[in-house]
Design a protein around this motif. Structure first.
Motif, mmCIF file in Angstrom:
data_model
loop_
_atom_site.group_PDB
_atom_site.id
_atom_site.type_symbol
_atom_site.label_atom_id
_atom_site.label_comp_id
_atom_site.label_asym_id
_atom_site.label_seq_id
_atom_site.Cartn_x
_atom_site.Cartn_y
_atom_site.Cartn_z
ATOM 1 N N ALA A 52 0.820 -1.219 0.000
ATOM 2 C CA ALA A 52 0.000 0.000 0.000
ATOM 3 C C ALA A 52 0.849 1.262 0.000
ATOM 4 O O ALA A 52 0.307 2.376 -0.040
ATOM 5 N N GLY A 53 2.167 1.113 0.060
ATOM 6 C CA GLY A 53 3.046 2.279 0.069
ATOM 7 C C GLY A 53 3.173 2.930 1.424
ATOM 8 O O GLY A 53 3.741 4.023 1.548
ATOM 9 N N ILE A 54 2.692 2.285 2.459
ATOM 10 C CA ILE A 54 2.768 2.843 3.811
ATOM 11 C C ILE A 54 4.145 2.578 4.418
ATOM 12 O O ILE A 54 4.663 3.394 5.187
ATOM 13 N N LEU A 55 4.737 1.461 4.072
ATOM 14 C CA LEU A 55 6.139 1.178 4.377
ATOM 15 C C LEU A 55 6.911 1.149 3.066
ATOM 16 O O LEU A 55 6.371 0.739 2.028
ATOM 17 N N ASN A 56 8.187 1.578 3.119
ATOM 18 C CA ASN A 56 8.998 1.402 1.916
ATOM 19 C C ASN A 56 9.620 0.002 1.943
ATOM 20 O O ASN A 56 9.568 -0.704 2.950
ATOM 21 N N HIS A 57 10.230 -0.379 0.846
ATOM 22 C CA HIS A 57 10.736 -1.737 0.732
ATOM 23 C C HIS A 57 11.889 -2.011 1.697
ATOM 24 O O HIS A 57 12.030 -3.137 2.200
ATOM 25 N N VAL A 58 12.682 -1.019 1.964
ATOM 26 C CA VAL A 58 13.784 -1.201 2.913
ATOM 27 C C VAL A 58 13.220 -1.505 4.303
ATOM 28 O O VAL A 58 13.706 -2.403 5.011
ATOM 29 N N GLU A 59 12.221 -0.733 4.695
ATOM 30 C CA GLU A 59 11.608 -0.953 6.010
ATOM 31 C C GLU A 59 10.957 -2.330 6.085
ATOM 32 O O GLU A 59 11.091 -3.049 7.083
ATOM 33 N N ASN A 60 10.244 -2.698 5.048
ATOM 34 C CA ASN A 60 9.590 -4.004 5.037
ATOM 35 C C ASN A 60 10.612 -5.138 5.109
ATOM 36 O O ASN A 60 10.440 -6.103 5.865
ATOM 37 N N ASP A 61 11.686 -5.004 4.333
ATOM 38 C CA ASP A 61 12.723 -6.041 4.366
ATOM 39 C C ASP A 61 13.315 -6.180 5.762
ATOM 40 O O ASP A 61 13.567 -7.302 6.247
ATOM 41 N N ALA A 62 13.555 -5.054 6.413
ATOM 42 C CA ALA A 62 14.104 -5.087 7.771
ATOM 43 C C ALA A 62 13.124 -5.753 8.738
ATOM 44 O O ALA A 62 13.523 -6.577 9.585
#
Length: 462
Positions: A52-62
């Motif tokens: 949904a674009g609420i987290l960026n991919h870096v944050e999600n990966d972490a």
């Protein structure tokens, strides 16, 4: 009153949480059961936030990496639980933040502990129901295996715990197979009703973020997402459903246990249960107690009590979530764990049962068990059933007065004095084997029908 040095909440609270209240309030012993499911729900929630674009991919990966590490720690038993953090959700979030920094603090975006815990409990309960279904199938197969070699082993059938009519031990065991087949259906129905995802309902009103509850539901294996956010976070019907199914299952196990206990007594001596499932006495050397059956019978009361707890807990709660619902976890987990254990251990006990066919046959010939066959004989000879019933009752009364062991011991002429339609072919009707064989219809006790029932049930639980 003692006070905690740490408050979980926010600057809104000026006083630290009472230690006594914290101890009364925390539920980690229960929450540890759903911990891995909570982590799974959090992983899917983070993926949904990234989509949904609420987290960026870096944050999600972490977050994904941190949650994987937390799951590994839980499996290894090295995860450090902190009682002051109250529940599994805050323990996971605290550990995640320690591992990945500020990204961990963003995980709770568009989510409340209300929909979070409801998700975790449903995932836990679904997995436990699947395991219980497997155990029930094993139990049913054990009944079938015990019934098959005894399809024609004669035993007395009872009503009011008095000898009624001859049946076979195989037929008796298949009655239990049918009970547990119904229980298998109950478990499946309970699973179907709970398999709705509440994730995304947030505290009670949903969220202003552009979430995708359907995506989360699909990723977690739910059939669909919630329709109403208020109901999603406050519903505990599935707890009552599971406790109700568990109570019925334990009721069936308790009925079986009661019969096993009765059949093991020296006065009856129909069966012997394997040593693995009996205990002795500390004072009486001869004792051989069927303690497994007794314990299962006792645990039935406990599980029925869980149903009463779960049902009464929800009866006066206004919408939506209330802290009372924390108390729905103990009856749920206790029911699932005890029912599954009782089913599993009973399935292990059944193959150890040794059947004393001679004792069963002798008992089946007591109590004038073929009296109904004699009445049916008279009906076929042309006598109305009610008249036949009265005539046979008089014959039984005479046999009792003379202390005759069976109706076959009464001379033909004496029987004819009560019912002139009786002929010398009556004695073939009065045997227990003839009685059993004559019930040759679907669901009847004739060995042919018992074997057919065995084949059908085997196919169903294959």
């Amino acid at each position: 009153m003692t006070k905690s040095a740490q408050a979980t909440w926010s600057p809104l609270f000026k006083e630290a949480v009472s230690t006594d209240f914290r101890d009364f309030h925390e539920c980690l012993d229960q929450d540890k059961r759903i911990a891995l499911y909570d982590v799974l729900g959090s992983k899917v929630h983070a993926k949904m936030l990234a989509r949904a674009g609420i987290l960026n991919h870096v944050e999600n990966d972490a977050i994904q990496s941190g949650l994987d590490q937390i799951a590994d720690e839980m499996r290894a038993g090295t995860f450090v639980w902190k009682k002051e953090l109250e529940d599994v959700h805050m323990n996971v979030e605290s550990r995640l933040t320690a591992l990945v920094g500020d990204a961990g603090k963003k995980l709770h975006t568009a989510r409340s502990r209300n929909d979070q815990v409801a998700t975790g409990i449903r995932l836990y309960a679904r997995a436990e129901l699947d395991a219980l279904a497997d155990e029930l199938k094993t139990l049913i197969r054990a009944f079938v295996d015990l019934a098959e070699p005894h399809a024609d082993t004669i035993m007395p059938g009872f009503t009011h715990l008095q000898v009624a009519q001859p049946v076979t031990f195989g037929h008796h065991m298949m009655a239990y197979a049918d009970m547990f087949l119904r229980d298998l259906d109950r478990v499946a129905q309970a699973r179907d009703r709970l398999n709705i995802s509440p994730l995304g309902a947030s505290a009670l009103a949903g969220t202003s973020y552009p979430i995708d509850p359907a995506y989360s539901a699909k990723e977690l294996g739910f059939t669909s997402a919630f329709r109403n956010s208020l109901d999603a976070v406050s519903d505990r019907d599935y707890v009552v459903d599971i406790c109700a199914a568990g109570a019925v299952i334990m009721g069936h196990l308790s009925r079986l246990s009661e019969e096993i206990i009765l059949w093991c007594t020296p006065m009856v001596d129909f069966i012997e249960v394997g040593d693995q499932f009996c205990t002795g006495s500390s004072i009486m050397p001869q004792k051989r107690n069927p303690d497994l059956a007794e314990l299962v019978r006792g645990k039935a009361a406990r599980v029925i009590g869980n149903l009463a707890t779960a049902a009464s807990l929800m009866k006066a709660q206004p919408l939506a979530f209330n802290k009372d619902q924390q108390e729905s976890k103990p009856p749920l987990t206790d029911t699932l764990e005890n029912v599954r254990a009782a089913v599993a251990v009973t399935a292990q006990m059944l193959p150890t049962i040794k059947v004393r066919a001679d004792k069963m046959l002798a008992a089946a010939q007591m109590g004038y068990s073929t009296a109904t066959d004699l009445a049916d004989y008279l009906v076929r000879a042309g006598l109305p059933f009610r008249d036949a019933h009265h005539a046979v009752a008089a014959i039984v009364g005479a046999a009792r007065d003379r202390r005759l062991a069976t109706l076959s011991d009464m001379p033909l002429a004496d029987m004819q004095g009560f019912a002139p339609l009786i002929a010398d072919d009556v004695f073939a009707v009065l045997t227990v084997r003839g009685s059993v064989a004559s019930r040759n219809h679907r669901g009847g006790t004739a060995p042919e029908q018992v074997r057919q029932a065995i084949a059908e049930v085997r196919q169903r639980v294959a």
